[in-house]
Design a protein around this motif. Sequence first.
Motif, PDB file in Angstrom:
ATOM      1  N   CYS A 354       0.838  -1.205   0.000  1.00  0.00           N
ATOM      2  CA  CYS A 354       0.000   0.000   0.000  1.00  0.00           C
ATOM      3  C   CYS A 354       0.869   1.250   0.000  1.00  0.00           C
ATOM      4  N   ILE A 355       0.532   2.187  -0.889  1.00  0.00           N
ATOM      5  CA  ILE A 355       1.289   3.431  -1.016  1.00  0.00           C
ATOM      6  C   ILE A 355       0.326   4.607  -1.001  1.00  0.00           C
ATOM      7  N   ASN A 356       0.680   5.634  -0.268  1.00  0.00           N
ATOM      8  CA  ASN A 356      -0.143   6.843  -0.175  1.00  0.00           C
ATOM      9  C   ASN A 356       0.643   8.022  -0.754  1.00  0.00           C
ATOM     10  N   PHE A 357       0.098   8.687  -1.800  1.00  0.00           N
ATOM     11  CA  PHE A 357       0.782   9.865  -2.326  1.00  0.00           C
ATOM     12  C   PHE A 357       0.019  11.154  -2.051  1.00  0.00           C
ATOM     13  N   SER A 358      -1.148  11.049  -1.463  1.00  0.00           N
ATOM     14  CA  SER A 358      -1.919  12.239  -1.110  1.00  0.00           C
ATOM     15  C   SER A 358      -1.294  12.944   0.089  1.00  0.00           C
ATOM     16  N   SER A 359      -1.591  14.249   0.224  1.00  0.00           N
ATOM     17  CA  SER A 359      -1.161  14.989   1.411  1.00  0.00           C
ATOM     18  C   SER A 359      -1.922  14.507   2.642  1.00  0.00           C
ATOM     19  N   GLU A 360      -3.050  13.841   2.420  1.00  0.00           N
ATOM     20  CA  GLU A 360      -3.842  13.240   3.499  1.00  0.00           C
ATOM     21  C   GLU A 360      -3.602  11.729   3.504  1.00  0.00           C
ATOM     22  N   LYS A 361      -3.774  11.121   4.657  1.00  0.00           N
ATOM     23  CA  LYS A 361      -3.586   9.671   4.765  1.00  0.00           C
ATOM     24  C   LYS A 361      -4.875   8.964   4.336  1.00  0.00           C
ATOM     25  N   ASN A 362      -4.809   8.203   3.239  1.00  0.00           N
ATOM     26  CA  ASN A 362      -5.983   7.519   2.700  1.00  0.00           C
ATOM     27  C   ASN A 362      -6.184   6.109   3.249  1.00  0.00           C
ATOM     28  N   PHE A 363      -5.297   5.671   4.131  1.00  0.00           N
ATOM     29  CA  PHE A 363      -5.406   4.327   4.704  1.00  0.00           C
ATOM     30  C   PHE A 363      -5.665   4.420   6.204  1.00  0.00           C
ATOM     31  N   GLU A 364      -6.359   3.422   6.721  1.00  0.00           N
ATOM     32  CA  GLU A 364      -6.612   3.374   8.159  1.00  0.00           C
ATOM     33  C   GLU A 364      -5.324   3.043   8.912  1.00  0.00           C
ATOM     34  N   LYS A 365      -5.298   3.381  10.189  1.00  0.00           N
ATOM     35  CA  LYS A 365      -4.071   3.237  10.977  1.00  0.00           C
ATOM     36  C   LYS A 365      -3.577   1.798  11.058  1.00  0.00           C
ATOM     37  N   ASP A 366      -4.493   0.825  10.960  1.00  0.00           N
ATOM     38  CA  ASP A 366      -4.083  -0.576  11.087  1.00  0.00           C
ATOM     39  C   ASP A 366      -3.817  -1.238   9.742  1.00  0.00           C
ATOM     40  N   VAL A 367      -3.513  -0.441   8.712  1.00  0.00           N
ATOM     41  CA  VAL A 367      -3.320  -0.990   7.362  1.00  0.00           C
ATOM     42  C   VAL A 367      -2.247  -2.076   7.341  1.00  0.00           C
ATOM     43  N   ARG A 368      -1.222  -1.970   8.190  1.00  0.00           N
ATOM     44  CA  ARG A 368      -0.134  -2.952   8.168  1.00  0.00           C
ATOM     45  C   ARG A 368      -0.522  -4.282   8.806  1.00  0.00           C
ATOM     46  N   SER A 369      -1.737  -4.356   9.359  1.00  0.00           N
ATOM     47  CA  SER A 369      -2.209  -5.642   9.862  1.00  0.00           C
ATOM     48  C   SER A 369      -2.560  -6.579   8.717  1.00  0.00           C
ATOM     49  N   ARG A 370      -2.725  -6.032   7.504  1.00  0.00           N
ATOM     50  CA  ARG A 370      -2.987  -6.856   6.310  1.00  0.00           C
ATOM     51  C   ARG A 370      -1.926  -6.643   5.237  1.00  0.00           C
ATOM     52  N   ALA A 371      -1.468  -5.411   5.066  1.00  0.00           N
ATOM     53  CA  ALA A 371      -0.482  -5.114   4.018  1.00  0.00           C
ATOM     54  C   ALA A 371       0.896  -5.639   4.408  1.00  0.00           C
ATOM     55  N   SER A 372       1.638  -6.105   3.404  1.00  0.00           N
ATOM     56  CA  SER A 372       3.008  -6.561   3.675  1.00  0.00           C
ATOM     57  C   SER A 372       3.957  -5.384   3.806  1.00  0.00           C
ATOM     58  N   ALA A 373       3.571  -4.241   3.199  1.00  0.00           N
ATOM     59  CA  ALA A 373       4.388  -3.031   3.270  1.00  0.00           C
ATOM     60  C   ALA A 373       3.493  -1.821   3.044  1.00  0.00           C
ATOM     61  N   TYR A 374       3.825  -0.729   3.731  1.00  0.00           N
ATOM     62  CA  TYR A 374       3.030   0.499   3.621  1.00  0.00           C
ATOM     63  C   TYR A 374       3.954   1.705   3.582  1.00  0.00           C
ATOM     64  N   LEU A 375       3.773   2.540   2.570  1.00  0.00           N
ATOM     65  CA  LEU A 375       4.519   3.792   2.432  1.00  0.00           C
ATOM     66  C   LEU A 375       3.535   4.946   2.593  1.00  0.00           C
ATOM     67  N   PRO A 376       3.604   5.703   3.697  1.00  0.00           N
ATOM     68  CA  PRO A 376       2.599   6.738   3.959  1.00  0.00           C
ATOM     69  C   PRO A 376       2.767   8.024   3.175  1.00  0.00           C
ATOM     70  N   ALA A 377       3.951   8.266   2.587  1.00  0.00           N
ATOM     71  CA  ALA A 377       4.190   9.512   1.843  1.00  0.00           C
ATOM     72  C   ALA A 377       5.337   9.311   0.863  1.00  0.00           C
ATOM     73  N   VAL A 378       5.307  10.054  -0.240  1.00  0.00           N
ATOM     74  CA  VAL A 378       6.346   9.907  -1.274  1.00  0.00           C
ATOM     75  C   VAL A 378       7.090  11.209  -1.539  1.00  0.00           C
ATOM     76  N   GLY A 379       6.839  12.255  -0.726  1.00  0.00           N
ATOM     77  CA  GLY A 379       7.369  13.593  -1.007  1.00  0.00           C
ATOM     78  C   GLY A 379       8.867  13.645  -1.228  1.00  0.00           C
ATOM     79  N   LYS A 380       9.646  12.970  -0.397  1.00  0.00           N
ATOM     80  CA  LYS A 380      11.104  13.025  -0.534  1.00  0.00           C
ATOM     81  C   LYS A 380      11.580  12.317  -1.799  1.00  0.00           C
ATOM     82  N   ILE A 381      10.866  11.286  -2.200  1.00  0.00           N
ATOM     83  CA  ILE A 381      11.217  10.612  -3.462  1.00  0.00           C
ATOM     84  C   ILE A 381      10.861  11.518  -4.633  1.00  0.00           C
TER      85      ILE A 381
END
Length: 404
Positions: A354-381
């Motif tokens: 799961c990857i989030n590129f919005s300025s807002e978080k589009n995933f629930e806080k427990d997303v990593r309970s199902r996702a193998s990996a989660y990236l909350p922001a891409v700004g620095k990339i």
Amino acid sequence: MAEQTSTTPAAQERPQYSGKLLQAAVIAKPFQESIQEDIKVRKEHGKKAPKLVGILAKPSPPSIAYAEWTGKACESVGIEFEIWKTWDDSVVPKEGVEDADASLQNYGLEADVEDLILAANRDNTVDGIMVYYPIFGGRQDTYLQQIVDPRKDVEGLNFYYCWNMYHNVRWILPRDLGSAPGTTSEMQLSRNTAIDDGTVPPGYCKSILPCTPLAVVKALESSGVYDASLPYGDRLYGKTITVVNRSEVVGRPLAALLANDGARVFSVDIDSIVEFNKRVEGSENNSTEAGKSERVVRAHKENAAARLRSSHIVRACPYQDPKECISKSDVVIGGVPAASYKIPTEWIKENAVCINFSSEKNFEKDVRSRASAYLPAVGKITVSMLQRNLLRLVEYKEIRQSNE
């Protein structure tokens, strides 16, 4: 007793964060180090540091903060950065000025931004231009994007780059940069030459891609979603991806990039869901030409023969419920600019990325309970991709000048 305690409702409801939390800074680091080294080598050879100009239309705190952060990131790798503003800092903005600036009727602000863009286009000391969008949204922003000189467009928003991206034109001739779509020789080579490792053909260079979609691609490469054992250009084959956003700046280009690399992409927007797939050569049939004019059919065949047609196809999605799309996806990408929008964790396929590129978080806080990996922001990339685009544009300019 221990077994009974571990299966109580309270224990069952407790989220287990087994998925990896990805960090944009870690993914961006090798790109930043490469950029820094390239600039160091340039200076050792007596060449000047690249210069980037960021144009700010209005004094909104988020835009100012992002511009200042971009400046620090550029300074850290040796890039010269200037902020050009439309307002005088010594004048205190009146109450309601920001609302007026956002109005579609504020022709004065549009003219001011246009003047700054044109000035940067003419300035031979400026190597790259970026504009902090959105300003107005819609067609006015699109117009401003198109007047940025493509030879200085570090954001890759000029139509020339959009056309290359949608048609999967990966290699360009520096002298033809900014030419009309379908009129230059690189199109034939870039679609006909089998280059499995991504090596740039002699005399060509890589086309510029929009920064945020490219940042998401790099994040997926870093997290192992791209399969390096497959041929270059097909390394997402067999993957299903949902992108929740279809904006012209990020969502749609990202869906196209992922489809061009072989993925099946569900593009979810506020009023519809469509599917992007890579075009299979020779897959068209006569039924698709029924009811079309003779001239259109002839143009279709000519462009297909020259391999100038879009590299992907867009069609109605068989699923019109976001839940169905997301539950079938190996990758879920959120880009909705609204704090209230959340993708339910229960929709996410086990071990999806799961990857989030919005300025807002589009995933629930427990997303990593199902996702193998989660990236909350891409700004620095994203900033690293912008800096890399700048260096490439400087290189292309020097190649053109050496051939004059």
